[in-house]
Motif scaffolding. Structure first.
Motif, short mmCIF file in Angstrom:
data_model
loop_
_atom_site.label_atom_id
_atom_site.label_comp_id
_atom_site.label_asym_id
_atom_site.label_seq_id
_atom_site.Cartn_x
_atom_site.Cartn_y
_atom_site.Cartn_z
N THR A 8 8.27 -2.59 -3.88
CA THR A 8 9.30 -3.29 -3.04
C THR A 8 9.41 -2.44 -1.88
N ASP A 9 9.05 -0.84 -1.93
CA ASP A 9 9.40 0.23 -0.66
C ASP A 9 8.30 -0.30 0.12
N TYR B 163 6.69 -3.30 0.45
CA TYR B 163 6.89 -4.62 1.22
C TYR B 163 7.80 -4.33 2.20
N GLU B 164 8.98 -3.65 2.00
CA GLU B 164 10.02 -3.39 3.04
C GLU B 164 9.47 -2.56 4.33
N LEU C 272 7.89 -1.07 -9.73
CA LEU C 272 8.43 -2.44 -9.09
C LEU C 272 9.24 -1.72 -7.73
N ASP C 273 9.80 -0.43 -7.80
CA ASP C 273 10.27 0.19 -6.72
C ASP C 273 9.17 0.62 -5.77
N GLN D 197 3.82 -7.22 -10.81
CA GLN D 197 4.89 -6.31 -10.15
C GLN D 197 4.81 -6.68 -8.52
N ARG E 153 6.53 -9.72 -7.86
CA ARG E 153 7.94 -9.61 -8.16
C ARG E 153 8.67 -8.79 -6.88
N ALA E 154 7.91 -7.80 -6.01
CA ALA E 154 8.40 -7.24 -4.89
C ALA E 154 8.46 -8.30 -3.75
N GLY E 155 7.80 -9.40 -3.79
CA GLY E 155 7.77 -10.28 -2.65
C GLY E 155 6.52 -10.61 -1.96
N ARG F 14 2.80 -9.60 2.99
CA ARG F 14 4.25 -10.12 3.18
C ARG F 14 4.03 -11.41 4.02
#
Length: 432
Positions: free
Chosen positions: A286-287, A289-290, A282-283, A339, A342-344, A412
């Motif tokens: 998320t990374d 995604y950002e 998930l990290d 996952q 969940r990160a977006g 995204r």
């Protein structure tokens, strides 16, 4: 006496409770089993001790890597015949404790112990990694990546060919060449990402630079490729320079967690996410995604495994974890999609290409076998045997749907809801 093979064949069948589909040739020259089947060559009693002290996949692998066990005949056919006995046993099979309460089972084990000789467990081959808990820190990830990818660029050139692409190719037809199929895979990724000139692409786990060079040369994008392997980075930088693309491609030795120069319009992650680990996934998502600009696309190309009925029992204790990908972890494709969401991310497409990987691996095995002596000189006999078994076993695994590989396209999506995706599926751009 020359009766080791008949005794061994009978004891193994007694132990398994099913006919053994391969022939056995033992150290004393004796043979037993189906006359037209490929043969397992048991070179010494030490091979039996390896199997008895570590039953199943890992014991077989140790015997193979050490040279105590050989296969005569078609390697792929042999692994296919054995797959039901090694990898596809019913999840509800008896535990060892239950089995030992069966007199027939105990008799078979006793017979094998007598045949194996002095009951001392042989040391694992030196190629085996001493495994620790899957921490997936920056330090442990660097060490794991180095173990696998810093075998030597010359060795990888033997296996992968001029494309130097170490992931599943995309075959237009079974008789196509490896280079054509790898070029088609890179182009497929670029089309799914809808790359246009001037965009920034982050290639996570860039390997030897193949995707970075292709995307910059064919689609005019600016690329940052990152890897944890020093050897890969040096090779990739030379390829970039030779292609005259140093103004558009930068290769870094960098962890994805340390990339801070977003946003990017597109991210490709091809064959890298298997190294992330379940606890960190998930990290990872998320990374990425950002790092994407709103409307940006991620193409996540990742090997998957079949889900178990009870996921809590899943553990890594096999050949690939001990010899090939230390700290590598496979997840079901549904887990990966969840996952990412969940990160977006908005997941827009999932394409399974597992049959393509079975074909790819067969080509890699053929290349290794064709230049076997040079491969042994470069890496040593044990490491070369690791690679031959790993690639052949994976080819069988993909063909039998034990493992898969999927390209997941995710966006995204901006708050406005405009994803930038075309109305028609799998055209990838509005103008296609």
């Amino acid at each position: 006496m020359t009766d080791a093979a008949p005794r061994l064949h009978a004891l193994v069948e007694q132990l398994l409770g099913v006919p053994l589909p391969v022939r056995i040739r033992a150290w004393d020259g004796s043979q037993a089993g189906p006359p037209d089947a490929p043969s397992l060559v048991v070179r010494n009693r030490r091979a039996l001790r390896r199997l008895l002290f570590k039953p199943g996949e890992l014991g077989l692998a140790r015997a193979w890597v050490a040279g105590d066990l050989e296969i005569e005949g078609d390697l792929f056919l042999t692994l296919d015949l054995l797959s039901g006995l090694i990898w596809e046993r019913d999840e509800d099979a008896r535990t060892l404790g239950q089995a030992l309460r069966d007199p027939q089972f105990r008799t078979a084990v006793g017979g094998l112990l007598k045949l194996a000789g002095p009951p001392l467990p042989p040391a694992p081959p030196p190629e085996e990694v001493r495994r620790t808990r899957h921490l997936h820190t920056r330090r442990t990830d660097r060490r794991a990546i180095s173990h696998h990818y810093d075998v030597g660029n010359d060795f990888y050139e033997i296996v992968l060919g001029p494309s130097m692409v170490y992931s599943c190719a995309y075959w237009p037809h079974p008789d196509a060449g490896l280079e054509e199929a790898q070029r088609d895979k890179l182009e497929l990724v670029c089309r799914k990402l809808a790359l246009t000139p001037g965009q920034r692409l982050l290639d996570v786990g860039c390997g030897w630079g193949s995707m970075a060079v292709h995307a910059a040369r064919e689609h005019g994008v600016r690329v940052v490729g990152i890897t944890l392997s020093q050897e890969q980075a040096a090779y990739a930088r030379k390829r970039v320079a030779d292609a005259g693309l140093t103004d558009r491609v930068e290769i870094r030795v960098q962890d994805y967690r340390d990339v801070g120069d977003g946003p990017y319009e597109a991210i490709s992650s091809i064959g890298m996410a298997e190294h992330v680990g379940a606890e960190r996934y998930l990290d990872y998502a998320t990374d990425l995604y950002e790092l994407l600009a709103p409307g940006g696309r991620l193409l996540n190309h990742q090997i998957s495994r079949r889900p178990q009925r009870d996921e809590s029992t899943y553990h890594l204790d096999g050949f690939i974890d001990s010899y090939v990908f230390p700290d590598g972890e496979l997840a079901p494709v549904g887990t990966t999609v969840t996952q990412l969401e969940r990160a977006g991310f908005e997941v827009r497409d999932v394409e399974s290409i597992r049959e393509h990987y079975a074909l790819t691996l067969r080509h890699w095995v053929a290349r290794l076998e064709d230049d076997w002596q040079r491969a042994v000189r470069l890496t040593g006999p044990g490491r070369a045997r690791v690679w031959r078994l790993y690639m052949a076993a994976c080819a069988v695994g993909f063909a039998r749907n034990r493992i898969g590989v999927n390209q997941v396209l995710a966006v995204r999506t901006p708050e406005s809801g405009g994803s930038g995706m075309p109305l028609r599926a799998r055209t990838w751009t509005e103008n296609a």
